[in-house]
Structures are given as C-alpha cells and as structure tokens.
Design a protein around this motif. Structure first.
Motif, PDB file in Angstrom:
ATOM      1  N   GLU A  65       8.761 -35.977  51.611  1.00 58.09           N
ATOM      2  CA  GLU A  65       8.713 -37.214  53.209  1.00 58.09           C
ATOM      3  C   GLU A  65       9.961 -38.096  53.179  1.00 58.09           C
ATOM      4  OE1 GLU A  65       8.074 -35.054  56.521  1.00 58.09           O
ATOM      5  OE2 GLU A  65       7.615 -34.029  54.744  1.00 58.09           O
ATOM      6  N   ILE A  66      10.866 -37.129  53.514  1.00 54.26           N
ATOM      7  CA  ILE A  66      12.172 -38.613  53.985  1.00 54.26           C
ATOM      8  C   ILE A  66      12.165 -38.254  56.309  1.00 54.26           C
ATOM      9  CG2 ILE A  66      13.919 -39.786  54.131  1.00 54.26           C
ATOM     10  CD1 ILE A  66      13.833 -38.393  52.162  1.00 54.26           C
TER      11      ILE A  66
ATOM     12  N   LEU B 293      13.136 -32.237  48.798  1.00 54.49           N
ATOM     13  CA  LEU B 293      14.190 -32.790  49.652  1.00 54.49           C
ATOM     14  C   LEU B 293      15.094 -32.287  50.648  1.00 54.49           C
ATOM     15  CD1 LEU B 293      15.244 -36.358  50.050  1.00 54.49           C
ATOM     16  CD2 LEU B 293      16.882 -35.105  48.813  1.00 54.49           C
ATOM     17  N   PHE B 294      16.024 -30.998  50.222  1.00 50.57           N
ATOM     18  CA  PHE B 294      16.504 -29.788  51.014  1.00 50.57           C
ATOM     19  C   PHE B 294      15.861 -28.874  52.184  1.00 50.57           C
ATOM     20  CE2 PHE B 294      19.778 -28.992  47.033  1.00 50.57           C
ATOM     21  CZ  PHE B 294      20.186 -29.833  46.646  1.00 50.57           C
ATOM     22  N   LEU B 295      14.752 -28.613  51.634  1.00 49.63           N
ATOM     23  CA  LEU B 295      14.190 -28.520  52.135  1.00 49.63           C
ATOM     24  C   LEU B 295      13.279 -29.186  54.125  1.00 49.63           C
ATOM     25  CD1 LEU B 295      11.596 -25.720  49.919  1.00 49.63           C
ATOM     26  CD2 LEU B 295      13.456 -24.910  51.469  1.00 49.63           C
ATOM     27  N   THR B 296      13.077 -30.385  53.291  1.00 49.94           N
ATOM     28  CA  THR B 296      12.728 -31.377  54.406  1.00 49.94           C
ATOM     29  C   THR B 296      13.886 -31.367  55.275  1.00 49.94           C
ATOM     30  OG1 THR B 296      11.350 -32.475  53.029  1.00 49.94           O
ATOM     31  CG2 THR B 296      11.846 -33.189  54.501  1.00 49.94           C
ATOM     32  N   GLN B 297      14.977 -31.875  54.404  1.00 50.88           N
ATOM     33  CA  GLN B 297      16.121 -32.658  55.110  1.00 50.88           C
ATOM     34  C   GLN B 297      16.702 -31.245  56.017  1.00 50.88           C
ATOM     35  OE1 GLN B 297      18.522 -34.954  55.206  1.00 50.88           O
ATOM     36  NE2 GLN B 297      16.843 -36.197  54.695  1.00 50.88           N
TER      37      GLN B 297
ATOM     38  N   CYS C 259      18.622 -31.075  59.841  1.00 43.47           N
ATOM     39  CA  CYS C 259      20.524 -31.339  59.359  1.00 43.47           C
ATOM     40  C   CYS C 259      20.667 -30.121  58.777  1.00 43.47           C
ATOM     41  CB  CYS C 259      19.556 -32.356  57.680  1.00 43.47           C
ATOM     42  SG  CYS C 259      21.637 -32.682  56.525  1.00 43.47           S
ATOM     43  N   ALA C 260      22.028 -30.071  59.003  1.00 46.15           N
ATOM     44  CA  ALA C 260      23.093 -28.598  58.226  1.00 46.15           C
ATOM     45  C   ALA C 260      23.061 -29.103  56.140  1.00 46.15           C
ATOM     46  CB  ALA C 260      23.874 -28.768  58.559  1.00 46.15           C
ATOM     47  N   VAL C 261      22.478 -27.941  55.508  1.00 44.65           N
ATOM     48  CA  VAL C 261      22.409 -28.648  54.159  1.00 44.65           C
ATOM     49  C   VAL C 261      23.556 -27.237  53.694  1.00 44.65           C
ATOM     50  CG1 VAL C 261      21.076 -29.239  51.860  1.00 44.65           C
ATOM     51  CG2 VAL C 261      20.287 -29.659  54.154  1.00 44.65           C
ATOM     52  N   LEU C 262      24.476 -27.976  52.956  1.00 43.77           N
ATOM     53  CA  LEU C 262      25.320 -26.855  52.298  1.00 43.77           C
ATOM     54  C   LEU C 262      25.476 -27.352  50.473  1.00 43.77           C
ATOM     55  CD1 LEU C 262      28.089 -25.003  51.895  1.00 43.77           C
ATOM     56  CD2 LEU C 262      29.131 -26.579  51.594  1.00 43.77           C
ATOM     57  N   MET C 263      24.687 -26.417  49.554  1.00 49.20           N
ATOM     58  CA  MET C 263      24.710 -26.844  48.431  1.00 49.20           C
ATOM     59  C   MET C 263      25.506 -25.604  47.173  1.00 49.20           C
ATOM     60  SD  MET C 263      21.177 -26.029  46.943  1.00 49.20           S
ATOM     61  CE  MET C 263      20.124 -24.008  46.816  1.00 49.20           C
ATOM     62  N   SER C 264      25.639 -26.063  46.560  1.00 46.94           N
ATOM     63  CA  SER C 264      26.016 -25.262  45.603  1.00 46.94           C
ATOM     64  C   SER C 264      26.041 -25.587  44.362  1.00 46.94           C
ATOM     65  CB  SER C 264      28.615 -26.160  45.557  1.00 46.94           C
ATOM     66  OG  SER C 264      28.526 -25.061  43.969  1.00 46.94           O
ATOM     67  N   THR C 265      25.744 -24.383  43.936  1.00 50.93           N
ATOM     68  CA  THR C 265      24.871 -24.228  42.460  1.00 50.93           C
ATOM     69  C   THR C 265      25.650 -23.205  41.893  1.00 50.93           C
ATOM     70  OG1 THR C 265      22.875 -23.821  41.316  1.00 50.93           O
ATOM     71  CG2 THR C 265      23.376 -23.054  43.902  1.00 50.93           C
ATOM     72  N   HIS C 266      24.781 -23.118  40.540  1.00 56.63           N
ATOM     73  CA  HIS C 266      25.745 -21.475  39.444  1.00 56.63           C
ATOM     74  C   HIS C 266      24.656 -21.846  39.234  1.00 56.63           C
ATOM     75  CE1 HIS C 266      29.533 -23.554  38.380  1.00 56.63           C
ATOM     76  NE2 HIS C 266      29.418 -21.823  38.192  1.00 56.63           N
ATOM     77  N   LEU C 267      22.604 -22.099  39.907  1.00 58.54           N
ATOM     78  CA  LEU C 267      21.577 -22.220  39.664  1.00 58.54           C
ATOM     79  C   LEU C 267      20.668 -20.867  40.260  1.00 58.54           C
ATOM     80  CD1 LEU C 267      20.424 -25.493  37.725  1.00 58.54           C
ATOM     81  CD2 LEU C 267      20.667 -23.347  36.697  1.00 58.54           C
ATOM     82  N   LEU C 268      21.319 -19.409  39.876  1.00 60.17           N
ATOM     83  CA  LEU C 268      21.102 -18.322  40.753  1.00 60.17           C
ATOM     84  C   LEU C 268      19.192 -18.269  41.198  1.00 60.17           C
ATOM     85  CD1 LEU C 268      22.801 -15.428  39.722  1.00 60.17           C
ATOM     86  CD2 LEU C 268      23.786 -17.386  41.446  1.00 60.17           C
ATOM     87  N   ALA C 269      18.882 -18.992  40.542  1.00 58.54           N
ATOM     88  CA  ALA C 269      17.278 -18.915  40.900  1.00 58.54           C
ATOM     89  C   ALA C 269      16.495 -19.846  41.605  1.00 58.54           C
ATOM     90  CB  ALA C 269      15.987 -19.085  39.875  1.00 58.54           C
ATOM     91  N   ILE C 270      17.756 -20.911  42.383  1.00 54.05           N
ATOM     92  CA  ILE C 270      17.809 -22.121  42.869  1.00 54.05           C
ATOM     93  C   ILE C 270      17.527 -21.585  44.167  1.00 54.05           C
ATOM     94  CG2 ILE C 270      18.511 -24.615  43.969  1.00 54.05           C
ATOM     95  CD1 ILE C 270      16.734 -24.166  41.189  1.00 54.05           C
ATOM     96  N   ALA C 271      18.983 -20.661  44.341  1.00 57.10           N
ATOM     97  CA  ALA C 271      19.612 -20.552  45.838  1.00 57.10           C
ATOM     98  C   ALA C 271      18.093 -19.658  46.577  1.00 57.10           C
ATOM     99  CB  ALA C 271      20.975 -19.339  45.093  1.00 57.10           C
ATOM    100  N   GLU C 272      17.903 -18.555  45.073  1.00 61.16           N
ATOM    101  CA  GLU C 272      17.305 -17.431  45.679  1.00 61.16           C
ATOM    102  C   GLU C 272      15.877 -18.515  46.381  1.00 61.16           C
ATOM    103  OE1 GLU C 272      16.248 -14.821  42.201  1.00 61.16           O
ATOM    104  OE2 GLU C 272      15.311 -13.434  43.364  1.00 61.16           O
ATOM    105  N   GLU C 273      15.267 -19.213  45.905  1.00 57.20           N
ATOM    106  CA  GLU C 273      13.740 -19.705  45.569  1.00 57.20           C
ATOM    107  C   GLU C 273      14.419 -20.669  47.597  1.00 57.20           C
ATOM    108  OE1 GLU C 273      12.947 -22.733  42.966  1.00 57.20           O
ATOM    109  OE2 GLU C 273      11.633 -23.488  44.146  1.00 57.20           O
ATOM    110  N   LEU C 274      15.772 -21.509  47.774  1.00 57.75           N
ATOM    111  CA  LEU C 274      15.647 -22.170  48.943  1.00 57.75           C
ATOM    112  C   LEU C 274      16.577 -21.951  50.047  1.00 57.75           C
ATOM    113  CD1 LEU C 274      15.774 -25.457  46.929  1.00 57.75           C
ATOM    114  CD2 LEU C 274      14.042 -25.088  47.723  1.00 57.75           C
ATOM    115  N   ALA C 275      17.045 -21.331  49.444  1.00 57.33           N
ATOM    116  CA  ALA C 275      18.780 -21.121  50.555  1.00 57.33           C
ATOM    117  C   ALA C 275      17.990 -19.918  51.934  1.00 57.33           C
ATOM    118  CB  ALA C 275      19.375 -20.454  50.010  1.00 57.33           C
ATOM    119  N   ASP C 276      18.416 -20.213  53.036  1.00 57.41           N
ATOM    120  CA  ASP C 276      18.597 -19.385  54.140  1.00 57.41           C
ATOM    121  C   ASP C 276      19.572 -18.297  53.388  1.00 57.41           C
ATOM    122  OD1 ASP C 276      15.915 -21.145  55.201  1.00 57.41           O
ATOM    123  OD2 ASP C 276      17.502 -22.387  56.318  1.00 57.41           O
ATOM    124  N   THR C 277      20.943 -18.782  53.796  1.00 58.03           N
ATOM    125  CA  THR C 277      21.250 -18.474  53.685  1.00 58.03           C
ATOM    126  C   THR C 277      22.441 -18.248  51.893  1.00 58.03           C
ATOM    127  OG1 THR C 277      21.902 -18.797  56.600  1.00 58.03           O
ATOM    128  CG2 THR C 277      23.964 -17.696  55.247  1.00 58.03           C
TER     129      THR C 277
END
Lengths: 255, 585
Positions: free
Chosen positions: B4-5, A172-176, A181-199
């Motif tokens: 997909e949304i 969903l994050f990626l789709t958004q 959409c501008a997505v800001l996510m705060s997380t402690h899971l570094l693997a998620i950040a590594e996998e998904l984040a542009d910045t």
C-alpha cells in the motif's frame, strides 16, 4: 491522461511507429503488447518526451510530452534502469525528491515509506554498485513513485525481479491504478497482462492491431483461448517456426 | 508484505518545479558523488590515489624544469627574447584552444547524447539547459585538468624567470578558468550543432575536421622548417616568427590570454585587467550562447541522434576470412577466430582506426619528405640521430596505440566475459590470441614506417637491420605489456575504451610502456651515438667509441635489449595469464 493521436516515428527510411492511436485514462492499467521490434519502446520513449514524433501528437495530462509539465506528472521505469553507482539507494531517492521539488518535510517520510514497501531496509544505505539486478529494479521503482506520479510508464516491469519482488510490483501497479494513476506497462509476459490489465493493446510493425479488455479482444477475434493464442493470431504467426516442425507451436483447435 | 502506498493525500508537491530547485538537486548529486568517490579513493584505493598524485607531481616538476630551461635559453636572444616569448605563449595557447575545443566538444557530445545518465535526466523535470550545465561542468573538469597540468608549470616558470609579483599568479588562475570556459563552451555549441545537423555522421565530421587541422599543422611545420638562413640565427628566427604571425591576430582568444598574462607578469595591470575583461566577457557570452542553444536544440538533437542509429549495416564475410585462415594456418583455429573477431570489431569502429590512420599517416608523410628537408645529405652523426629519433617517435606512437586500443580489449568484453570463459579453449590461449592480434598490426605498421625512415635517410644495412630488430622487440614488448596488464587490471564496468585507457590501469600501462621504450632505445642508441659523435667531432674522441669498441658495445646492447625485450614481453603476459585464469567470470 496519456493521449497519442495518429503518431508516427520514422528512423530514416524505416517507419517504427505508424499512425498509432492510444489512450490511457486515469485509474486504467494498460498493457502494451507486441513482438520484438514492434515499436513498443519507441512509443514509450515518445510518451516520456525522449523522442520527438515524426507526425501526430503525444500528450500527457493535456501537455505536450516534451514539456516540463508532462514530465512532472510522469514516473518512468525503463527496461534498463539507470542508477548512479557511487550513490547509495537513499541518496538517489533524495536526489529524485529534490529534482521533483517535493516539500522537504514530507520527502523524508515518503522515502522511508517506499523503503518499507519495497523491503529495501537491508541495503538502501549501501552504494548502488553493490546491488543485484533485482535490488536496482526496486530502487528504480521507488524513484519512479516517490513524487506520486499521475502517469506511470513501465517498460518490461518484471525483468530481473524474484517472485517476491514481482508480487510487490504487481500489487503496486494495481494500487497505483486504483488510486487514479494511469499505468502503461509494456511487457512480453502475457500472463501478467492477462492477470493485471484493464485494457490490452497489441501492436505490431508500429500499428495498433487491437485494443480492449481481454473479453472484448476475445469477442472481436471470436477466440476464447488464452491471451497467448490471441496474441499469436493477431501478430500473424500461429506458431514461431525454427525451421523444424517439432518446434512449431500448434494452434489449439477450438470447438 | 506491504504494497500500500499512500501518495496524494500526504504528499505536497511544489508545482511547477523551479529551475533553482533542479539546480540544487544537481548540485547535491555532484556533491554526494564526489564525497563518495573521495571516500572510496582514500579508504580502498590509497595506493592508486598516491600513484596518480606522485606521477602528476613528477610530470609537473619535469615540465616546470623544461620550461624554466627553455626560458633561460630564450634569454640568450636579448633583442628578440620578449617577442619570442609572446609568440611562444600565443602558439601554446592557440594549440590549447584547439585541443580544449575538441576535447570538451567530444566529451560533451558523448555525455549529452550517448550516456544513460542524460537519458534518465531528460525524463525528469530538469530543463534542457540545466542538464546541459550539469554535464558541461563535468566535461570541462574532465577535459581541462591536462590544461592545468600543462599551463601551470609554464606560468610558474615564466613568473620566476621575470620575477613576477604575487598578483600574477592569482590573475593567471582567473585567466585559465576564463580560457577553459570559452574554449569549452565553443566546443559544446559545436557538439549540439553536429547532433542536430549530422546526427548520423558525427564520426565522419570529427575525422574530417581533425584531418584538416593536422594538415594545417603539417603545412605550418613545413613552412617553419623551410625557413632560410642559419638555424637559430637572429635572421632565421625573424623569418620563422614572421611565418607564425597569424597566431598574433588580435581576434584569437589565445592572443588575449598571452598578451594579458605577459602584461600581468610585467606588472602592467591596466593592460592585464583589460585583456582579462575581454576574455572573461567572451567566455561568459559563449557559455550563455551554449545554454540557449542547449535549451532550444538539446532535446531535438537527442531525438535525432537516437533516431539516427537505426541504419543497419549488414556484415559481409567475403573472401577475407578464408584468406586469413590460409595465411595464418600455423596458429590454432580458435585463436585465429578470436583474432578475426577483434580485427572485425576494430575495423567496424572508425573512431578507432581513423585515429590510428591519421597519426601513422602523418608520420609516414614526414618520413617520405625527409629528403625534401635534405636530412639525407647531413653527416652520418646527424642522420643516425634523426633515425633514432624517428624510431623513438614511432615507438611512442605505438605505445599510445597499445594503451588506447589494446589495453582495453579484455575490459571491453565486459558483460560478455563469460562467453570467453566458456569457450573450448584454455584461458591463456585467449590472451595469446589478443597478443598475436596486437603484435601483428603493430609489426606491419611500425616496421613499414621505420624502413621508410631509414631508406629515406640512406642509412647503412647494418643500422637498418638493427632498427628492424629493435622495432620487433618493441612491438612484442608493448603488446605483451598491454595485453598482460589489460588482463591484470581490467575495468569490466566501463564500456568506453577511452575511459578505460584514461583510468588507473591504462595510465600505469602507458608509464610501463614508456619505461620499456626508454630502456630499449637508450641501450641501442647510446653506442651508436658515441661512435658517430667521435666521427663528427674530433674533440669528443676522448669518450667516443672506436670501431672495435663500437662493435663490442653494440653486441652487449643488443644482448641486453633482447633480454629486456623478452622479459618485458613474458613477465606482463605471465601476470595477465595468471590473473585471467584466477578470474571468476
């Protein structure tokens, strides 16, 4: 879309956020990392207009964060989401739809679409007081997206989610983000950040220590290891000590 | 799996969101919540709903009879009856004005600045004044139901007494709504002001204000009690009314309320409508000011209150823990640790001990002034009566303490309940620990008060001993009831102790406690009363007790009280222990 300029937040004598600059563009997925007490949640609350900054400016889509225009653009999923126990998930989504002033003829199909996406058909008409943590989290995600926000702010997105729900949320994050959409996510899971984040932005003691893509961070720190090592190096501890040598995390030797 | 949304293409948003749309959404929310709660109450909690309804009806009927009797009594004073009623109404509504101001203010403060719902609503496009309106309606409904329960029997009794027309009852409802709105709006404005000006000191401000008001009440009561002249004579009444003249000040909303209602009861419609217009116009204005204050200061206040909670208090163990362990060496160590935990939690929440301190402090103040009121120079009959009344008041105060603070103890463990379940203790020991904590605090406070009262009244050692024993039975019984029912009817979803105490379990606990107090006090007070009444009035000799009969019936009463006390302590604790042992954590 999200613009923080020299933002400071003081709680009495304590400075929780200290001259923070942050920018998230439309279509960008920004991972906000930092140790406990670094000022992540305080920053997020300022972005959502819940806390007023002591100094600097916070703008959403060009509007001050506390303005109704900014809140209209925003979808927010807090770390401890709130649902009305005595409403069903569908009633809650209908309430949010009304609150954001969506056209009623589209609202019903939008709600049905989100119920399908988050696979909530089995329980959406039960009262929320009967939901598990993961079920609640899905309803809250759906409510944050129901008005098609231009900015999505998520604090600890995967808390309480099972692997299947976590996969849905990650997609969903990626789709958004890909939809602008501008997505800001705060997380402690570094693997998620590594996998998904542009910045990735790493914050500690209320200050932004580093911002950039994973590659840029690696280049800047001259460290080709995983994000976890970069994070520990930046936040000043090569390994957390528990008072016993055997618990200390060894920094891998780089060639 | 779908991920997909389709958003922006198909979705049309009316932007910006109109305030009426947000208002409609909040109305819909309230309607859905009420409907669902009613449905649950009628399908799953019929017994609970019926009990609450029954208790409310009994309470209403009792008050109605009391007020009716009161108005008949006042009718004896032919010349002063109307004046007395005017003063009574003015004092009654002035007291309610103060109570509504505080209760709505406190509830609004908590709802606006400390509830998770308001945090959620503040992130939606709803304006600050719209959120305020939503929470204000809830606060008004929550704080004013007691007002309706108190005010309606008073008005109905008065209406019947003076043969008021049907219009009086209709107008009275409009008056009540306006009055509640006015007092509540002022309370809400004060709540937002406190959040903005004293974001870190709200409890101190509240405690100081309550202390100031209670001091004023004590001063006033003292003035009334010290009024010269023979009690209940016309002269005495005239002096007392003179000292209460401040409540007739035409600037008090309570005065508008009483004058208007009395006028409508007497079918003076022009005056009744005049005061209704004044009251409703001020109520509307106060609400409007509240909404404007909320629009401009709510978000700022919220930010300040959230920021104000960062001061970190460092806990110091000091010498207290070893001292406590040494004093209570006879209790198992785990139970001592549990008591220490509850004691620390209690002491670190000023909202808890400050109320306890204020009310018990006021009672101590009154007991210490008993000799200034010359009660100690009265006949043995009156001193006995006053001593038992003092004891009953102390017990009633204790029952509110155990219902408000001890009953919610287990519920407050909430999400941490599993910690208790995993402790290397038998579960019943946990309850015994809470029982020991409650009994300990209660015994120290109430025994001191009752001893103070008896010594100041110069009671005989026999009666002092009797009272000390009674108080011990009451303390143990009330603690047993609150701990036992607290374990049997826990509310693990609620974190606010006042809401736990105000729920079904808390209300039932209070009712059971009242029945227990009534049983013990009546059993022991009756033989004493009959004995001393015989000494005071010769004409009562026929049914009064002789010295021999008094000793016999006192022994019977003590035995019955001990049995009732033991049963009242053990049975609720057994019920609680059984429920706690079967509870799945």
């Amino acid at each position: 879309m999200i613009e923080l300029r020299n933002v400071t937040k003081e709680f009495g004598s304590k400075r929780a956020v200290d001259g923070l600059d942050l920018s998230v563009r439309p279509g960008e997925l920004f991972a906000f990392l930092g140790p406990n007490g670094a000022g992540k949640t305080t920053t997020i609350k300022m972005i959502c207009g819940l806390l007023a900054p002591s100094g600097g400016s916070v703008r959403i889509g060009g509007h001050p964060a506390s303005s109704p225009e900014a809140r209209q653009l925003l979808g927010y999923v807090p770390d401890q989401p709130y649902l009305y126990d005595k409403l069903s998930g569908r009633e809650f989504l209908r309430f949010v739809v009304e609150m954001y002033g969506l056209e009623r003829r589209h609202a019903r199909s939008r709600i049905d679409e989100l119920i399908d996406v988050f696979e909530m058909n089995d329980y959406i008409d039960e009262l929320c007081e009967n939901y598990s943590q993961g079920m609640k989290q899905r309803v809250v995600f759906a409510s944050a997206l129901v008005h098609d926000p231009k900015v999505l702010v998520v604090d600890e997105p995967l808390v309480g989610l099972d692997p299947r729900s976590a996969r849905i949320v990650k997609n969903l994050f990626l789709t958004q983000a890909r939809a602008g959409c501008a997505v800001l996510m705060s997380t402690h899971l570094l693997a998620i950040a590594e996998e998904l984040a542009d910045t990735i932005g790493i914050v500690d003691h209320g200050r932004m220590l580093a911002t950039g893509t994973l590659g840029q961070l690696r280049d800047r720190l001259q460290h080709q290891g995983p994000l976890e090592d970069l994070f520990l190096k930046l936040t000043g501890t090569d390994g957390p000590s528990l008072g016993n040598e055997k618990f200390a995390i060894k920094q891998p030797t780089t060639a | 799996m779908q991920a997909e949304i389709h958003g922006s293409d198909s979705l049309v948003r009316s932007s910006p969101v109109s305030d009426s749309r947000a208002a409609g959404a909040l109305r819909m929310l309230r309607r859905d919540l009420i409907r669902n709660k009613l449905r649950i109450a009628l399908s799953a909690s019929r017994l609970r709903a019926a009990t609450i309804l029954f208790c409310s009806l009994v309470f209403w009927w009792g008050l109605f009879l009391l007020f009716l009797g009161g108005f008949q009594f006042i009718g004896i004073y032919l010349d002063l009856a109307n004046t007395i009623v005017e003063y009574l109404f003015s004092m009654f509504f002035l007291s309610l004005l103060v109570m509504l101001f505080f209760s709505t203010g406190i509830i609004t403060y908590t709802a606006l600045f400390h509830s998770r719902e308001s945090t959620f609503l503040l992130t939606t496009p709803a304006s600050a004044d719209r959120i305020f309106a939503h929470k204000f309606i809830e606060a008004i409904a929550f704080s004013s139901w007691g007002f309706f329960l108190l005010g309606s029997p008073l008005m109905v009794a008065y209406g019947l007494r003076v043969n008021a027309s049907a219009g009086f009852y209709g107008m009275f409802l409009v008056y009540l709504v306006s009055f509640v709105l006015l007092a509540g709006s002022l309370g809400a404005i004060a709540a937002i002001a406190v959040a903005n000006i004293f974001p870190k000191r709200q409890k101190t401000v509240l405690a100081l204000t309550i202390a100031a008001i209670l001091s004023a009440i004590v001063f006033l009561a003292y003035q009334v009690v010290r009024a010269p002249g023979e009690r209940m004579s016309s002269d005495w009444l005239g002096t007392v009314l003179g000292r209460l003249a401040f409540c007739q000040n035409p600037l008090w909303p309570s005065r508008w309320m009483s004058a208007g209602l009395l006028a409508s009861a007497r079918s003076h419609w022009a005056t009744a409508w005049y005061y209704l217009m004044i009251l409703s116009a001020h109520a509307g204005l106060a609400y409007l000011v509240g909404a404007v204050v909320a629009r401009d200061l709510y978000r700022r206040g919220y930010s300040r209150v959230q920021g104000g909670r960062s001061s970190r208090r460092r806990a110091r163990v000091g010498m207290f823990d070893p001292f406590f362990h040494r004093c209570f060496f006879f209790l198992p160590r785990p139970i001592r640790l549990l008591i220490l935990k509850d004691l620390r939690t209690f002491l670190r929440d000023p909202a808890q001990w400050s109320q306890f301190l204020i009310f018990f402090g006021l009672l101590a103040f009154y007991f210490l002034n008993i000799r200034r009121l010359s009660y100690d120079l009265q006949s043995p009959y009156w001193r006995n009566l006053v001593s038992f009344l003092n004891l009953a008041v102390t017990a009633l105060l204790l029952s509110t303490f155990t219902s408000r603070f001890i009953f919610p103890l287990l519920s407050l463990e909430g999400r941490n309940f599993w910690v208790l379940g995993l402790l290397p203790l038998r579960r019943e020991q946990i309850l015994w620990g809470k029982f020991a904590f409650s009994s300990g605090i209660s015994l120290v406070a109430t025994e001191t008060l009752v001893l103070m009262s008896d010594v100041m009244l110069r009671m005989s050692p026999l009666i002092i001993g009797l009272h000390v024993g009674m108080v011990a039975i009451l303390c143990l019984g009330l603690s047993g009831i609150s701990v036992g029912l607290g374990a049997r009817l826990p509310n693990l979803h609620e974190s606010d102790p006042s809401k736990i105490a105000a729920g079904f379990g808390g209300t039932l606990n209070l009712l059971v406690s009242l029945v227990f107090i009534f049983s013990i006090v009546t059993a022991l007070a009756l033989p004493c009363h009959l004995y001393f009444a015989g000494q005071e009035h010769a004409e009562t000799a026929r049914w009064a007790l002789s010295h021999y009969q008094f000793r016999f019936w006192l022994i019977v009463a003590i035995s019955v009280s001990v049995v009732v006390g033991v049963l009242g302590t053990i049975i609720p604790l057994r019920i609680g222990i059984k429920a706690f042992q079967e509870m799945e954590l």
